[in-house]
Every structure is written in C-alpha cells, then in structure tokens.
Write a protein that holds these residues in place. Structure first.
Motif, PDB file in Angstrom:
ATOM      1  N   VAL A  50       0.837  -1.186   0.000  1.00  0.00           N
ATOM      2  CA  VAL A  50       0.000   0.000   0.000  1.00  0.00           C
ATOM      3  C   VAL A  50       0.877   1.243   0.000  1.00  0.00           C
ATOM      4  O   VAL A  50       1.741   1.405   0.857  1.00  0.00           O
ATOM      5  CB  VAL A  50      -0.940   0.019   1.226  1.00  0.00           C
ATOM      6  CG1 VAL A  50      -1.768   1.302   1.257  1.00  0.00           C
ATOM      7  CG2 VAL A  50      -1.849  -1.202   1.224  1.00  0.00           C
ATOM      8  N   GLN A  51       0.656   2.104  -0.984  1.00  0.00           N
ATOM      9  CA  GLN A  51       1.285   3.428  -1.013  1.00  0.00           C
ATOM     10  C   GLN A  51       0.233   4.391  -0.489  1.00  0.00           C
ATOM     11  O   GLN A  51      -0.785   4.594  -1.145  1.00  0.00           O
ATOM     12  CB  GLN A  51       1.687   3.814  -2.432  1.00  0.00           C
ATOM     13  CG  GLN A  51       2.725   2.930  -3.063  1.00  0.00           C
ATOM     14  CD  GLN A  51       2.958   3.336  -4.508  1.00  0.00           C
ATOM     15  OE1 GLN A  51       3.062   4.513  -4.825  1.00  0.00           O
ATOM     16  NE2 GLN A  51       3.015   2.347  -5.394  1.00  0.00           N
ATOM     17  N   GLN A  52       0.472   4.940   0.678  1.00  0.00           N
ATOM     18  CA  GLN A  52      -0.518   5.802   1.306  1.00  0.00           C
ATOM     19  C   GLN A  52      -0.294   7.269   0.971  1.00  0.00           C
ATOM     20  O   GLN A  52       0.819   7.687   0.664  1.00  0.00           O
ATOM     21  CB  GLN A  52      -0.514   5.588   2.817  1.00  0.00           C
ATOM     22  CG  GLN A  52      -0.927   4.170   3.170  1.00  0.00           C
ATOM     23  CD  GLN A  52      -0.988   3.913   4.648  1.00  0.00           C
ATOM     24  OE1 GLN A  52      -0.390   4.610   5.456  1.00  0.00           O
ATOM     25  NE2 GLN A  52      -1.725   2.889   5.022  1.00  0.00           N
ATOM     26  N   ASN A  53      -1.377   8.022   1.044  1.00  0.00           N
ATOM     27  CA  ASN A  53      -1.360   9.463   0.810  1.00  0.00           C
ATOM     28  C   ASN A  53      -0.759   9.827  -0.550  1.00  0.00           C
ATOM     29  O   ASN A  53       0.029  10.766  -0.659  1.00  0.00           O
ATOM     30  CB  ASN A  53      -0.639  10.182   1.943  1.00  0.00           C
ATOM     31  CG  ASN A  53      -1.243   9.841   3.295  1.00  0.00           C
ATOM     32  OD1 ASN A  53      -2.453   9.711   3.423  1.00  0.00           O
ATOM     33  ND2 ASN A  53      -0.400   9.676   4.290  1.00  0.00           N
ATOM     34  N   ILE A  54      -1.160   9.075  -1.567  1.00  0.00           N
ATOM     35  CA  ILE A  54      -0.635   9.347  -2.906  1.00  0.00           C
ATOM     36  C   ILE A  54      -1.128  10.713  -3.369  1.00  0.00           C
ATOM     37  O   ILE A  54      -2.197  11.171  -2.975  1.00  0.00           O
ATOM     38  CB  ILE A  54      -0.998   8.235  -3.920  1.00  0.00           C
ATOM     39  CG1 ILE A  54      -2.501   8.030  -4.005  1.00  0.00           C
ATOM     40  CG2 ILE A  54      -0.282   6.946  -3.579  1.00  0.00           C
ATOM     41  CD1 ILE A  54      -2.931   7.126  -5.122  1.00  0.00           C
ATOM     42  N   GLY A  55      -0.328  11.357  -4.175  1.00  0.00           N
ATOM     43  CA  GLY A  55      -0.646  12.702  -4.632  1.00  0.00           C
ATOM     44  C   GLY A  55      -0.662  13.706  -3.496  1.00  0.00           C
ATOM     45  O   GLY A  55      -1.255  14.759  -3.604  1.00  0.00           O
ATOM     46  N   ASP A  56      -0.027  13.316  -2.375  1.00  0.00           N
ATOM     47  CA  ASP A  56      -0.024  14.152  -1.158  1.00  0.00           C
ATOM     48  C   ASP A  56      -1.436  14.453  -0.674  1.00  0.00           C
ATOM     49  O   ASP A  56      -1.706  15.528  -0.142  1.00  0.00           O
ATOM     50  CB  ASP A  56       0.760  15.452  -1.377  1.00  0.00           C
ATOM     51  CG  ASP A  56       2.250  15.197  -1.548  1.00  0.00           C
ATOM     52  OD1 ASP A  56       2.767  14.285  -0.883  1.00  0.00           O
ATOM     53  OD2 ASP A  56       2.868  15.901  -2.360  1.00  0.00           O
ATOM     54  N   ILE A  57      -2.341  13.494  -0.852  1.00  0.00           N
ATOM     55  CA  ILE A  57      -3.729  13.644  -0.392  1.00  0.00           C
ATOM     56  C   ILE A  57      -3.967  12.628   0.718  1.00  0.00           C
ATOM     57  O   ILE A  57      -3.869  11.421   0.499  1.00  0.00           O
ATOM     58  CB  ILE A  57      -4.725  13.441  -1.544  1.00  0.00           C
ATOM     59  CG1 ILE A  57      -4.470  14.455  -2.668  1.00  0.00           C
ATOM     60  CG2 ILE A  57      -6.159  13.552  -1.026  1.00  0.00           C
ATOM     61  CD1 ILE A  57      -5.311  14.240  -3.906  1.00  0.00           C
TER      62      ILE A  57
END
Length: 183
Positions: free
Chosen positions: A6-13
């Motif tokens: 899991v890549q969390q907070n993608i797009g800095d969101i």
C-alpha cells in the motif's frame, strides 16, 4: 500478513492510497488476492465494504463526477480488463487538501487498485472497452449523490483525447459546472 503493498497518501492527499497485489503465476495462469480485510487493516485501510459493483464500459465512456454528501462513500476501484483514466477530487471541506485532484491509469494489466476514502468526487474515462469493479462502503441513497461536470473549469483535468469523443449518459451530460453546485 497478506500479499499487498500500500502506497498511502498518494498525490499528497491524506487517505488516498494505491494498492498493489502480488501475482502468483504457474502453468494454469495466475492467482491474485485482491482484497484481504486483515491485510487492509494492517495497512491502515479501515473502511468496511458492504457491496461490490461491476461496470462494463465501452471505449470512450466517461462517468462522473459524483460524490455522496450526507452518507459519504469510500471505494476500492480496480479494472478487471481494459484500461481507464481514473480521477478523484478531495471534497472534504475540512481537509488540508480540499479540492486537490489526482489521476491515474488503472488497467487489467497493471492490476493497481485505488483506495478512495469517504468524501471524494470520482470520475473515469474508459480508454478501451473496460470492466471496472469497485467495492463501496454504503448503499445507494436516492437524493444523496451530487454530480458536477467532468470538465469543470476549476479543476482543469487533462482528460485524454479520444478520436471518437466521449460517451456520457444524460445525467452526466447535464451536470452543472462545479462553480454552480451548492454543497
């Protein structure tokens, strides 16, 4: 531990996540565990999904933007076959990333899944014929969904150009520009 990354907070969101699953290949084909509640919880993805929706799209179909205001809906979106240009916009008024947008290509080949928290507007364009599966956390509630135009000027989404143009249903075609909705 399940076989997910899991890549969390993608797009800095905050809360928006990209889920990758491990594929096990053999002479019969492949096996992929696309959802494992324990694995999702271990990665901080805590929404409880209650329904799966499968959508078959012809190339050029553009769906959205939609979001639920009273009973926000989280989604886990993946493409079973074909390819889509998937777009989300943070509509959480108290969020530091309110109105921030993110887009990604999801396909049956890349097997990526987009974990969309509650409070996001969602839209996608079928770049090929595509079958999309999404898990949701609430049932459809008549009158709760808000829609706005896919090409609302405020967001400037760089929709891929298709020689054939876009196919929209009447509801999406008539959605007003974002600047004209009250929420």
């Amino acid at each position: 531990m399940s076989e997910i990354i899991v890549q969390q907070n993608i797009g800095d969101i905050s809360g928006l996540s990209l889920v990758e699953t491990k594929q096990f290949l053999d002479n019969r084909g492949f096996f992929t565990e696309t959802y494992n509640e324990k694995g999702f919880l271990e990665n901080g993805l805590t929404h409880h999904f209650i329904q799966d929706n499968e959508v078959h799209n012809r190339m050029g179909v553009l769906r959205g933007f939609h979001f639920n205001q009273i009973r926000p809906q989280a989604k886990l979106v993946r493409v079973l076959s074909g390819k889509i240009f998937d777009v989300v916009i943070d509509m959480r008024k108290n969020s530091a990333t309110f109105k921030k947008k993110f887009w990604i290509e999801l396909s049956g080949d890349n097997r990526l899944q987009l974990y969309i928290p509650e409070g996001f507007a969602h839209a996608y364009l079928a770049l090929t014929d595509a079958v999309v599966l999404f898990k949701v956390t609430t049932h459809y509630i008549p009158g709760d969904e808000i829609g706005f135009a896919w090409n609302s000027k405020e967001f400037g989404i760089p929709w891929p150009k298709l020689a054939m143009g876009y196919v929209l249903n009447e509801k999406d075609r008539l959605n007003p520009d974002y600047s004209k909705i009250i929420c």
